[in-house]
Design an enzyme around this catalytic site. Structure first.
Site, short mmCIF file in Angstrom:
data_model
loop_
_atom_site.label_atom_id
_atom_site.label_comp_id
_atom_site.label_asym_id
_atom_site.label_seq_id
_atom_site.Cartn_x
_atom_site.Cartn_y
_atom_site.Cartn_z
N PRO A 1 -2.29 -12.38 10.61
CG PRO A 1 -0.11 -12.50 11.35
CD PRO A 1 -0.80 -12.65 10.24
CB ILE B 1 0.54 -6.64 14.27
CG1 ILE B 1 1.05 -7.60 13.28
CG2 ILE B 1 1.96 -6.28 15.38
CD1 ILE B 1 1.78 -6.73 12.43
CG ASN C 1 -0.09 -0.03 2.58
OD1 ASN C 1 0.50 0.75 2.94
ND2 ASN C 1 -0.39 -1.39 3.19
CE LYS D 1 7.49 -11.67 -14.75
NZ LYS D 1 8.10 -10.96 -15.92
O1 PMT Z 1 3.05 6.09 6.58
P1 PMT Z 1 2.21 7.39 6.12
O2 PMT Z 1 2.55 7.60 4.62
O3 PMT Z 1 3.03 8.55 6.80
O4 PMT Z 1 0.81 7.35 6.32
C1 PMT Z 1 0.49 7.00 7.65
C2 PMT Z 1 -0.87 6.06 8.14
C3 PMT Z 1 -1.92 6.58 6.89
C4 PMT Z 1 -0.39 4.60 7.36
C5 PMT Z 1 -1.17 6.00 9.42
O5 PMT Z 1 -1.18 7.16 9.79
C6 PMT Z 1 -2.13 5.23 9.59
O6 PMT Z 1 -3.10 5.30 9.59
N1 PMT Z 1 -1.68 3.70 10.05
C7 PMT Z 1 -2.84 2.65 10.13
C8 PMT Z 1 -2.99 1.79 8.92
C9 PMT Z 1 -4.14 0.94 9.00
O7 PMT Z 1 -3.61 -0.33 8.51
O8 PMT Z 1 -4.96 1.11 9.42
P2 PMT Z 1 -6.43 -0.21 9.81
O9 PMT Z 1 -7.33 0.68 10.30
O10 PMT Z 1 -6.38 -1.05 8.39
O11 PMT Z 1 -5.77 -0.99 11.01
C10 PMT Z 1 -6.02 -0.69 12.31
C11 PMT Z 1 -4.83 -0.71 13.12
O12 PMT Z 1 -4.54 -2.27 13.27
C12 PMT Z 1 -3.53 -0.06 12.67
O13 PMT Z 1 -2.86 0.30 14.07
C13 PMT Z 1 -2.79 -1.20 12.11
O14 PMT Z 1 -1.38 -1.15 12.44
C14 PMT Z 1 -3.24 -2.42 12.93
N2 PMT Z 1 -3.13 -3.64 12.36
C15 PMT Z 1 -4.08 -3.83 11.09
C16 PMT Z 1 -4.05 -5.18 10.46
C17 PMT Z 1 -3.17 -6.17 10.91
N3 PMT Z 1 -3.08 -7.34 10.28
N4 PMT Z 1 -2.40 -5.72 11.99
C18 PMT Z 1 -2.57 -4.81 12.61
O15 PMT Z 1 -1.62 -4.49 13.64
#
Ligand code: PMT
Length: 408
Positions: free
Chosen positions: A310, A312, A215, A294
């Site tokens: 998973p 995290i 992403n 590939k």
């Molecule tokens: O890196 P930049 O370009 O500065 O952009 C910043 C950002 C937009 C990435 C950051 O500000 C942000 O919003 N990060 C969270 C991104 C995300 O994956 O959000 P989510 O809503 O999908 O996940 C929610 C939370 O769960 C997040 O804290 C994520 O780290 C965590 N997560 C999600 C999925 C997963 N499998 N494991 C996780 O720990």
């Protein structure tokens, strides 16, 4: 925005195409309250004019070693004493070789020998030149003498090649230098001695040796939080997906690629962690199978079966001795509503609701705005530079973290 007064930054510009970015760099530093003086090598003047840099810095640009107009005719000594920090940006392969060997045949190389100020370089050159053993040896010599090296970044180069050699973006250089000064001089004790783990950047879920699911996360928000926590006195571990950012000074970085690797790295240090901040944009799914070779183009459509990764953040929050956990909710609609639900679903103490919709969204940008949601409060933090936002977040996290400790 955090203002940095009396930070005297001397920028040495050497002759590479990235010199065209230096006026922007000067602006970035000045906007944050730094005083900037510029010294240019002869070849740098082929890429950007002294007049331009004089206009943006507001001070005369120094060009010659032997200058009767400079104080006592010894401009190099005056400049060497004036600077709090000497930054060479861009630093060419030739200039790196010159200072690694201790040459003093122009104003910039001479004042570098004469100054006691810390030296930071932002190399920029063709990727083959960067990877050449001579340049790598010069790099090791400079690093062994305590020179801080920012970058270079990977990507498309002016010469059309792709690889390491681009100068790190001016915003990142300005942020890194000024946050380093903040650490040196106004290091605060908000999180003194507290162990903090931050995840940052995207993950890369390989489909085959050349393709993957990822992403647009640049890592800027996570790196800013790691730097802000460090400047607040914390011991910081940064578990980072693939990004092109320099590691903030004093931070222990663990580089990972996939979500599974990120989870393993986090679980490896979570038992000693008091605060966990999950900023990484972790892929929710990965390919069931990663091919060794590939994948060949065949039919008009193809499907890739995915399996859930998973979580995290939720795994950390489920640990028996769980740290104070902070997550981000990256949302494109009904931001607060989705974020509130995510905080509860993942059992985290605080979540930063983050609008990531469109080009103004948080991904990749230098600025961001969030609403911090806890079980009994919602705090809105307005749009600002990601480092300043990170410092605001650290203040709020500290307050909430203290409350949980009182409850124990
Ligand atoms: O890196 P930049 O370009 O500065 O952009 C910043 C950002 C937009 C990435 C950051 O500000 C942000 O919003 N990060 C969270 C991104 C995300 O994956 O959000 P989510 O809503 O999908 O996940 C929610 C939370 O769960 C997040 O804290 C994520 O780290 C965590 N997560 C999600 C999925 C997963 N499998 N494991 C996780 O720990």
């Amino acid at each position: 925005m955090v203002m940095h007064k009396n930070k005297r930054i001397l920028i040495g510009v050497t002759g590479g195409i990235a010199a065209y970015k230096v006026p922007h760099l000067v602006r970035q530093l000045k906007e944050r309250g730094a005083e900037v003086r510029v010294v240019m090598s002869g070849s740098a003047q082929e890429f950007v004019t002294p007049m331009t840099l004089q206009a943006v810095s507001g001070l005369p640009v120094s060009l010659n070693l032997l200058d009767v107009e400079a104080e006592s005719g010894m401009g190099h000594i005056e400049l060497a004493r004036w600077a709090d920090v000497v930054l060479v940006a861009p630093a060419t392969a030739n200039f790196m070789a010159k200072i690694a060997s201790g040459f003093a045949d122009d104003l910039l190389s001479t004042l570098i020998l004469a100054t006691e100020a810390p030296l930071i370089i932002a190399p920029a050159m063709n990727q083959q030149m960067w990877q050449h053993p001579a340049t790598q040896e010069n790099l090791s010599i400079l690093e062994s003498r305590g020179v801080k090296v920012l970058g270079p970044a990977d990507g498309l180069q002016a010469c059309g090649e792709i690889g390491p050699g681009r100068m790190v973006e001016p915003e990142i250089i300005a942020q890194t230098i000024l946050s380093q000064n903040t650490e040196d001089e106004s290091h605060c004790d908000l999180l003194s001695g507290v162990n903090v783990v931050v995840t940052a950047g995207p993950t890369w879920e390989a489909i085959d040796p050349v393709r993957g699911i990822t992403n647009h996360s640049s890592g800027k928000m996570g790196y800013a939080l790691a730097a802000a926590a460090r400047h607040s006195g914390a011991n910081v571990t940064l578990v980072s997906g693939p990004v092109h950012l320099p590691t903030p000074s004093g931070v222990n970085k663990i580089a990972v690629s996939s979500a599974k690797q990120m989870l393993e790295a986090v679980l490896g240090c979570v038992s000693d962690t008091e605060i966990f901040i999950g900023v990484a944009a972790v892929a929710d799914y990965r390919p069931v199978q990663t091919r060794d070779q590939k994948i060949k183009k065949s039919g008009d459509t193809m499907s890739i079966e995915l399996v859930k990764n998973p979580d995290i953040l939720a795994s950390v929050a489920a640990c028996p001795e769980k740290p104070f956990t902070v997550g981000f909710a990256a949302e494109t609609e009904n931001i607060l509503e989705h974020a509130r639900k995510k905080r509860i679903a993942k059992s985290v103490d605080m979540i930063a609701a983050n609008n990531v919709a469109g080009r103004e969204g948080a991904f990749g940008n230098q600025k961001n705005a969030v609403t911090l949601i806890t079980k009994d409060a919602e705090i809105e933090i307005a749009l600002m530079d990601k480092y300043d936002l990170a410092m605001e977040m650290i203040r709020c996290i500290k307050q909430e973290y203290e409350k949980t400790r009182l409850l124990v």
